[in-house]
Design a protein around this motif. Structure first.
Motif, PDB file in Angstrom:
ATOM      1  N   MET A   1       0.843  -1.194   0.000  1.00  0.00           N
ATOM      2  CA  MET A   1       0.000   0.000   0.000  1.00  0.00           C
ATOM      3  C   MET A   1       0.883   1.251   0.000  1.00  0.00           C
ATOM      4  O   MET A   1       1.834   1.340   0.760  1.00  0.00           O
ATOM      5  CB  MET A   1      -0.912   0.007   1.231  1.00  0.00           C
ATOM      6  N   ILE A   2       0.542   2.178  -0.871  1.00  0.00           N
ATOM      7  CA  ILE A   2       1.312   3.416  -0.970  1.00  0.00           C
ATOM      8  C   ILE A   2       0.800   4.404   0.076  1.00  0.00           C
ATOM      9  O   ILE A   2      -0.386   4.729   0.107  1.00  0.00           O
ATOM     10  CB  ILE A   2       1.183   4.037  -2.370  1.00  0.00           C
ATOM     11  N   PRO A   3       1.664   4.884   0.955  1.00  0.00           N
ATOM     12  CA  PRO A   3       1.215   5.816   1.987  1.00  0.00           C
ATOM     13  C   PRO A   3       0.866   7.178   1.393  1.00  0.00           C
ATOM     14  O   PRO A   3       1.367   7.573   0.338  1.00  0.00           O
ATOM     15  CB  PRO A   3       2.438   5.915   2.907  1.00  0.00           C
ATOM     16  N   GLU A   4      -0.044   7.883   2.056  1.00  0.00           N
ATOM     17  CA  GLU A   4      -0.343   9.254   1.648  1.00  0.00           C
ATOM     18  C   GLU A   4       0.739  10.165   2.197  1.00  0.00           C
ATOM     19  O   GLU A   4       1.039  10.154   3.385  1.00  0.00           O
ATOM     20  CB  GLU A   4      -1.719   9.685   2.187  1.00  0.00           C
ATOM     21  N   ILE A   5       1.313  10.940   1.310  1.00  0.00           N
ATOM     22  CA  ILE A   5       2.414  11.815   1.685  1.00  0.00           C
ATOM     23  C   ILE A   5       1.936  13.256   1.648  1.00  0.00           C
ATOM     24  O   ILE A   5       1.391  13.720   0.643  1.00  0.00           O
ATOM     25  CB  ILE A   5       3.608  11.636   0.720  1.00  0.00           C
ATOM     26  N   GLU A   6       2.123  13.948   2.727  1.00  0.00           N
ATOM     27  CA  GLU A   6       1.771  15.361   2.783  1.00  0.00           C
ATOM     28  C   GLU A   6       3.026  16.169   3.092  1.00  0.00           C
ATOM     29  O   GLU A   6       3.707  15.923   4.089  1.00  0.00           O
ATOM     30  CB  GLU A   6       0.705  15.623   3.851  1.00  0.00           C
ATOM     31  N   ILE A   7       3.323  17.109   2.212  1.00  0.00           N
ATOM     32  CA  ILE A   7       4.490  17.977   2.377  1.00  0.00           C
ATOM     33  C   ILE A   7       3.986  19.407   2.478  1.00  0.00           C
ATOM     34  O   ILE A   7       3.331  19.914   1.556  1.00  0.00           O
ATOM     35  CB  ILE A   7       5.461  17.845   1.190  1.00  0.00           C
ATOM     36  N   ASP A   8       4.271  20.051   3.588  1.00  0.00           N
ATOM     37  CA  ASP A   8       3.805  21.432   3.706  1.00  0.00           C
ATOM     38  C   ASP A   8       4.850  22.396   3.161  1.00  0.00           C
ATOM     39  O   ASP A   8       5.958  22.010   2.789  1.00  0.00           O
ATOM     40  CB  ASP A   8       3.427  21.775   5.154  1.00  0.00           C
ATOM     41  N   SER A   9       4.494  23.667   3.100  1.00  0.00           N
ATOM     42  CA  SER A   9       5.322  24.672   2.436  1.00  0.00           C
ATOM     43  C   SER A   9       6.639  24.936   3.151  1.00  0.00           C
ATOM     44  O   SER A   9       7.523  25.594   2.585  1.00  0.00           O
ATOM     45  CB  SER A   9       4.543  25.988   2.303  1.00  0.00           C
ATOM     46  N   SER A  10       6.798  24.432   4.362  1.00  0.00           N
ATOM     47  CA  SER A  10       8.064  24.643   5.071  1.00  0.00           C
ATOM     48  C   SER A  10       9.186  23.758   4.526  1.00  0.00           C
ATOM     49  O   SER A  10      10.339  23.904   4.907  1.00  0.00           O
ATOM     50  CB  SER A  10       7.881  24.364   6.571  1.00  0.00           C
ATOM     51  N   ALA A  11       8.840  22.849   3.605  1.00  0.00           N
ATOM     52  CA  ALA A  11       9.834  21.908   3.071  1.00  0.00           C
ATOM     53  C   ALA A  11      10.558  22.443   1.836  1.00  0.00           C
ATOM     54  O   ALA A  11      11.516  21.833   1.378  1.00  0.00           O
ATOM     55  CB  ALA A  11       9.164  20.580   2.723  1.00  0.00           C
ATOM     56  N   TYR A  12      10.112  23.578   1.306  1.00  0.00           N
ATOM     57  CA  TYR A  12      10.725  24.102   0.083  1.00  0.00           C
ATOM     58  C   TYR A  12      10.532  25.617   0.015  1.00  0.00           C
ATOM     59  O   TYR A  12       9.642  26.181   0.659  1.00  0.00           O
ATOM     60  CB  TYR A  12      10.106  23.446  -1.159  1.00  0.00           C
ATOM     61  N   SER A  13      11.374  26.267  -0.760  1.00  0.00           N
ATOM     62  CA  SER A  13      11.279  27.711  -0.927  1.00  0.00           C
ATOM     63  C   SER A  13      10.091  28.057  -1.822  1.00  0.00           C
ATOM     64  O   SER A  13       9.852  27.397  -2.837  1.00  0.00           O
ATOM     65  CB  SER A  13      12.556  28.269  -1.555  1.00  0.00           C
ATOM     66  N   LYS A  14       9.385  29.090  -1.453  1.00  0.00           N
ATOM     67  CA  LYS A  14       8.202  29.499  -2.204  1.00  0.00           C
ATOM     68  C   LYS A  14       8.550  29.821  -3.654  1.00  0.00           C
ATOM     69  O   LYS A  14       7.793  29.489  -4.580  1.00  0.00           O
ATOM     70  CB  LYS A  14       7.578  30.726  -1.535  1.00  0.00           C
ATOM     71  N   HIS A  15       9.690  30.423  -3.882  1.00  0.00           N
ATOM     72  CA  HIS A  15      10.095  30.810  -5.232  1.00  0.00           C
ATOM     73  C   HIS A  15      10.293  29.599  -6.134  1.00  0.00           C
ATOM     74  O   HIS A  15      10.181  29.709  -7.362  1.00  0.00           O
ATOM     75  CB  HIS A  15      11.404  31.620  -5.166  1.00  0.00           C
ATOM     76  N   LEU A  16      10.568  28.440  -5.536  1.00  0.00           N
ATOM     77  CA  LEU A  16      10.856  27.233  -6.299  1.00  0.00           C
ATOM     78  C   LEU A  16       9.667  26.279  -6.372  1.00  0.00           C
ATOM     79  O   LEU A  16       9.804  25.153  -6.873  1.00  0.00           O
ATOM     80  CB  LEU A  16      12.059  26.506  -5.679  1.00  0.00           C
ATOM     81  N   GLU A  17       8.529  26.710  -5.922  1.00  0.00           N
ATOM     82  CA  GLU A  17       7.341  25.846  -5.879  1.00  0.00           C
ATOM     83  C   GLU A  17       6.973  25.332  -7.272  1.00  0.00           C
ATOM     84  O   GLU A  17       6.524  24.198  -7.429  1.00  0.00           O
ATOM     85  CB  GLU A  17       6.166  26.605  -5.277  1.00  0.00           C
ATOM     86  N   GLY A  18       7.177  26.158  -8.284  1.00  0.00           N
ATOM     87  CA  GLY A  18       6.838  25.753  -9.647  1.00  0.00           C
ATOM     88  C   GLY A  18       7.620  24.542 -10.110  1.00  0.00           C
ATOM     89  O   GLY A  18       7.119  23.719 -10.886  1.00  0.00           O
ATOM     90  N   ILE A  19       8.860  24.418  -9.654  1.00  0.00           N
ATOM     91  CA  ILE A  19       9.670  23.233  -9.993  1.00  0.00           C
ATOM     92  C   ILE A  19       9.014  21.985  -9.436  1.00  0.00           C
ATOM     93  O   ILE A  19       8.912  20.948 -10.096  1.00  0.00           O
ATOM     94  CB  ILE A  19      11.098  23.380  -9.433  1.00  0.00           C
ATOM     95  N   LEU A  20       8.548  22.088  -8.210  1.00  0.00           N
ATOM     96  CA  LEU A  20       8.000  20.932  -7.497  1.00  0.00           C
ATOM     97  C   LEU A  20       6.795  20.329  -8.220  1.00  0.00           C
ATOM     98  O   LEU A  20       6.636  19.107  -8.270  1.00  0.00           O
ATOM     99  CB  LEU A  20       7.607  21.359  -6.081  1.00  0.00           C
ATOM    100  N   TYR A  21       5.973  21.171  -8.816  1.00  0.00           N
ATOM    101  CA  TYR A  21       4.713  20.685  -9.387  1.00  0.00           C
ATOM    102  C   TYR A  21       4.698  20.668 -10.911  1.00  0.00           C
ATOM    103  O   TYR A  21       3.690  20.303 -11.514  1.00  0.00           O
ATOM    104  CB  TYR A  21       3.552  21.534  -8.867  1.00  0.00           C
ATOM    105  N   SER A  22       5.805  21.023 -11.548  1.00  0.00           N
ATOM    106  CA  SER A  22       5.827  21.072 -13.008  1.00  0.00           C
ATOM    107  C   SER A  22       5.846  19.681 -13.630  1.00  0.00           C
ATOM    108  O   SER A  22       6.621  18.821 -13.222  1.00  0.00           O
ATOM    109  CB  SER A  22       7.070  21.840 -13.486  1.00  0.00           C
ATOM    110  N   HIS A  23       4.978  19.492 -14.634  1.00  0.00           N
ATOM    111  CA  HIS A  23       5.020  18.319 -15.485  1.00  0.00           C
ATOM    112  C   HIS A  23       5.381  18.724 -16.920  1.00  0.00           C
ATOM    113  O   HIS A  23       5.102  17.972 -17.866  1.00  0.00           O
ATOM    114  CB  HIS A  23       3.685  17.584 -15.477  1.00  0.00           C
ATOM    115  N   ASP A  24       6.008  19.877 -17.073  1.00  0.00           N
ATOM    116  CA  ASP A  24       6.412  20.353 -18.391  1.00  0.00           C
ATOM    117  C   ASP A  24       7.456  19.414 -18.994  1.00  0.00           C
ATOM    118  O   ASP A  24       8.174  18.720 -18.274  1.00  0.00           O
ATOM    119  CB  ASP A  24       6.994  21.761 -18.285  1.00  0.00           C
TER     120      ASP A  24
END
Length: 435
Positions: A1-24
């Motif tokens: 079973m794959i666990p649900e992973i929750e990462i809050d904004s304290s784990a990364y810089s706000k300016h780099l958030e686009g990298i985290l979620y990009s599927h480009d």
């Protein structure tokens, strides 16, 4: 079973958030040191291991020996920091990282491995941190591997510091007029992120600034590492140290002149094959380098066609690298490179000026002659040859006294053509250079 992973904004810089979620299709993340972009990629691809779709990343290092202490150690560190480590298998033998719940994986590859593309089947993403240490051909070779039909998305991520405005990354991905904007081809295919340490809210920025300034000793490195700008490093210990672009590259380029003698100097390589066109008058009072040829496929028949289309073959001389006298696999019938040129262009033997072998001390002598031309000759210029000019401004002297060709294997060959050609023109004698 794959666990649900929750990462809050304290784990990364706000300016780099686009990298985290990009599927480009491409992510291009560049800038100064200390921005946190590398850690953001560690986090991004660790999270992809827990997605319900198939995911297989190849993470790349220029040198295989550095994988353990760089990316592999980085993935481990970030996985522990955000609480993912215990859900994953980290293989210390070959540096794979696998989620046993779904088989998603991160696999390493060093570009100095002779079998560098082996085992990279069905990959869905590639990330190369410090891709500025690789070549354009490294990038294109890897990019062709991204074709898995089972991928939810295909992605090539590049992260780097903009070390030099002359780097292939700048000219390949970025706009000619705005070096911080993607060119037209990549503008709708890539996510672009530019960052510096000022975008990292998790460090003491003023203290880090002092550290950066202490580490950097010239304006080019300050521009790159501190401000995230394209650097303009000044090379020292150049192989040809008397060339001056302002003096030797005319603002109005010289074109081919039928009244001058024409020597075409060739360098035979696996990639690229190169040639320069040198024109002189009878007494060598004028020396004009007026054209260059460069073919990554090293097609000698393409070189012959280029010469035939642009120059009167009845009045040219051919010289260059003595290895052109050897038989080559690219020829029909196993002929030497020079023999192919002679036959294809219907030249007589007096037009072939290449040396048979190299005399003792040849490299040092041709360097001395080329330096003497640029320092002593009253009228030597280079036109229409940007790759040659780049060689002159970037190729350094190795500890052995020859050209240092380790930085970029595709460079230096046009400079070889020039040095061989000038050596032939003055018959290897410094006394024959006009002053």
């Amino acid at each position: 079973m794959i666990p649900e992973i929750e990462i809050d904004s304290s784990a990364y810089s706000k300016h780099l958030e686009g990298i985290l979620y990009s599927h480009d299709r491409y992510i291009i993340a560049f800038g100064g040191r200390g921005s946190g972009k590398t850690d953001t990629f560690y986090l991004k691809y660790l999270l992809e291991l827990f997605q319900p779709y198939y995911f297989k990343l190849a993470y790349i290092n220029k040198e295989k020996a550095n994988i353990r202490d760089q990316q592999y150690a980085g993935f481990k560190r970030v996985a522990k920091r955000v609480g993912l480590y215990d859900f994953l298998h980290f293989y210390d033998g070959d540096y794979r990282i696998v989620n046993p719940a779904n088989g998603n994986s991160l696999i390493p590859k060093g570009m100095d491995d002779p079998e560098k593309t082996k085992g990279l089947d069905d990959i869905t993403a590639i990330w190369w941190d410090e891709i500025n240490k690789g070549t354009k051909e490294d990038f294109t070779t890897l990019n062709k591997l991204l074709r898995s039909p089972v991928a939810k998305f295909l992605q090539f991520a590049l992260s780097f510091n903009p070390v030099s405005e002359k780097h292939w990354l700048r000219s390949y991905f970025f706009d000619d007029k705005d070096w911080y904007k993607l060119n037209e081809y990549f503008s709708d295919k890539a996510y672009l992120n530019h960052s510096t340490f000022r975008n990292n809210e998790f460090i003491d920025q003023e203290q880090y600034y002092e550290t950066l300034m202490a580490d950097n000793y010239d304006q080019s490195s300050i521009d790159c590492d501190v401000n995230g700008l394209w650097g303009n490093p000044k090379k020292t210990n150049l192989f040809i140290n008397t060339f001056n672009k302002d003096k030797h590259v005319p603002k109005i380029p010289h074109l081919f002149d039928k009244s001058l003698y024409t020597t075409i100097s060739v360098d035979f390589n696996v990639s690229p094959m190169t040639a320069v066109v040198i024109q002189t008058d009878l007494h060598l009072r004028k020396v004009r380098i007026v054209d260059e040829f460069r073919d990554l496929n090293s097609d000698i028949y393409k070189l012959c066609k280029w010469i035939e289309d642009n120059y009167d073959t009845r009045s040219i001389f051919i010289t260059g690298d003595s290895t052109g006298n050897n038989r080559h696999s690219y020829s029909k019938g196993g002929l030497s490179g020079y023999k192919i040129i002679q036959q294809q262009l219907k030249l007589n033997y007096t037009q072939m000026k290449a040396m048979e072998g190299k005399p003792q001390g040849y490299v040092q002598m041709k360097r001395l002659i080329t330096n003497a031309f640029f320092s002593r000759h009253p009228d030597i210029t280079i036109s229409n040859a940007p790759y040659l000019v780049d060689d002159l401004e970037s190729i350094t002297l190795s500890y052995r006294g020859d050209m240092d060709k380790n930085e970029d294997p595709q460079k230096s060959h046009l400079l070889d053509c020039l040095c061989d050609g000038l050596f032939t023109i003055v018959k290897g004698n410094l006394k024959n250079i006009p002053t």
